[in-house]
Scaffold this active site. Structure first.
Site, PDB file in Angstrom:
ATOM      1  N   LYS A  38       0.836  -1.196   0.000  1.00 58.24           N
ATOM      2  CA  LYS A  38       0.000   0.000   0.000  1.00 58.24           C
ATOM      3  C   LYS A  38       0.877   1.255   0.000  1.00 58.24           C
ATOM      4  CE  LYS A  38      -0.391  -0.007   5.054  1.00 58.24           C
ATOM      5  NZ  LYS A  38      -1.304  -0.076   6.215  1.00 58.24           N
ATOM      6  N   ARG A 136      -9.867  -0.348  15.632  1.00 55.51           N
ATOM      7  CA  ARG A 136      -9.841   0.486  14.436  1.00 55.51           C
ATOM      8  C   ARG A 136     -10.898   0.012  13.444  1.00 55.51           C
ATOM      9  NH1 ARG A 136      -4.083   1.081  11.456  1.00 55.51           N
ATOM     10  NH2 ARG A 136      -4.638  -1.036  10.780  1.00 55.51           N
ATOM     11  N   TYR A 264      12.774  31.602   4.650  1.00 52.78           N
ATOM     12  CA  TYR A 264      11.504  32.257   4.955  1.00 52.78           C
ATOM     13  C   TYR A 264      11.411  32.677   6.419  1.00 52.78           C
ATOM     14  CZ  TYR A 264       9.379  31.028   0.458  1.00 52.78           C
ATOM     15  OH  TYR A 264       9.079  30.927  -0.881  1.00 52.78           O
ATOM     16  N   MET A 313       9.011  24.813   0.288  1.00 54.20           N
ATOM     17  CA  MET A 313       8.233  23.848  -0.484  1.00 54.20           C
ATOM     18  C   MET A 313       9.124  22.994  -1.376  1.00 54.20           C
ATOM     19  SD  MET A 313       5.026  24.407  -3.099  1.00 54.20           S
ATOM     20  CE  MET A 313       3.951  25.043  -1.791  1.00 54.20           C
TER      21      MET A 313
END
EC number: 5.1.1.1
Length: 368
Positions: A38, A136, A264, A313
């Protein structure tokens, strides 16, 4: 000095074979092996991983969602594929693509039985998920007789396996809880066999279950993280080889004066003259902001280069003041030595999260 051109995730199939063989060595000869592929095979390349494991003789695959199973079928995977968390909207696709759903509650059972009947299926394989403490997904012990009443009235489906999931098999301080789960699953299987009058495939163990609880191997085991090179403990990690190597390149070097800031929000302020390197990988590629501010680091010329300031990013900046390197040199984000687990630990998370976060825009290169 090693030169590089771009950010790449190398996937080493020889390491995959090593891990598969090691896990198989823990099993009895007749115990089946289910490979969990997965989330793009834990962030690597699901097609390449599954096709190679199919060559190696894996018995089963598992994915989380139907769309992942469809991708494997399109790639040429012919082995059975268990869909661990199917939703009713995908049931027709599941049948069309010969996928096998995990059935975990009454709504899912009723709706899949209806779709299978409408499509004139006979003995379509399903897998029943039982809850033994993870809380779950899953049916409970008292659901077995009602399930029998419903399924016995139809020829559309057959129950191929019943299974549960261990919550803390890697944590030996939780051994009592894991053993309680094993006992609970034993009670479920015994009642199922009595009520249904046949024995389906039984499976409970994940990677750490394989390594720590041989009594719980049963008819089949399921391995995810172990295949990709992690044993969930320092002791066992030595027996595995990480499959993925994430590397990049120094795109620019800057000489920073004392008092200047980097990145940043001016998040990093230099306390002395220093040198930084900019690397073309960022939080859009899976290296999250939690690795910034000096917590995470990369490897350049065999040395640690801390990530400074905020992760951008598409870029990170690292401190290379004490490293002899130049633009174009290779940068290791993680590999078999500086592993994804080591990097994840710097941000107080786990290798699973880092591996599965690697963006699909990062180029994959398969090494065989």
């Amino acid at each position: 000095m090693s030169k590089a051109q771009e950010t790449v995730l190398e996937i080493d199939l020889s390491a995959l074979k090593h891990n598969f063989d090691y896990l198989k060595s823990k099993l009895q000869k007749n115990t089946k092996f289910l490979a969990v592929v997965k989330a793009f095979a834990y962030g690597s390349d699901a097609d390449a991983i599954a096709l190679y494991l199919q060559e190696l003789g894996v018995d089963y695959f598992a994915v989380a969602y139907t769309s992942e199973g469809v991708v494997l079928r399109d790639a040429g995977v012919t082995k059975p594929i268990l869909v661990l968390h199917p939703l009713p909207v995908s049931f027709e696709t599941i049948i069309e693509r010969c996928l096998e759903p995990s059935i975990y509650n009454w709504k899912v059972l009723d709706e899949f039985l209806q779709v299978a009947s409408d499509k004139n299926q006979k003995n379509y394989p399903i897998h029943l998920k039982f809850n033994t403490g993870l809380n779950r997904l899953g049916f409970n012990l008292e659901d077995i007789e009602p399930i029998h009443s419903i399924t016995n009235a139809s020829e559309a489906i057959c129950i191929k396996s019943i299974f549960s999931h261990l919550a803390a098999s890697e944590d030996l301080t939780e051994k009592a809880f894991t053993e309680q789960q094993i006992r609970a699953f034993t009670s479920i299987t015994e009642k199922f066999i009595t009520v249904f009058d046949y024995k389906p495939v039984l499976h409970l163990s994940n990677t750490s279950g394989i390594l720590n609880y041989p009594e719980a191997h049963l008819d089949m085991v399921r391995s995810g993280i172990g295949l990709y090179g992690f044993g969930n403990s320092e002791k066992e990690n030595k027996n595995f080889i990480p499959v993925a190597k994430l590397k990049s390149v120094i795109s620019q070097i800057h000489h920073i004066e004392k008092g200047e800031t980097v990145g940043y929000n001016r998040a990093y302020k230099s306390e002395a003259t220093m040198t930084t390197a900019t690397i073309p990988i960022g939080h859009a590629d899976g290296v999250g902001r939690q690795y910034g501010q000096g917590k995470g680091f990369v490897i350049i010329e065999g040395q640690k280069a801390p990530i400074i300031g905020n992760v951008c990013m598409d870029m990170i900046m690292v401190d290379i003041t004490s490293i002899d390197c130049e633009e174009g040199d290779e940068v290791i984000i993680f590999d078999a030595s500086h592993t994804a687990e080591h990097l994840a630990n710097t941000a107080q998370t786990i290798s699973y999260e880092l591996l599965t976060a690697i963006s699909q825009r990062v180029k994959r290169v398969i090494k065989k």
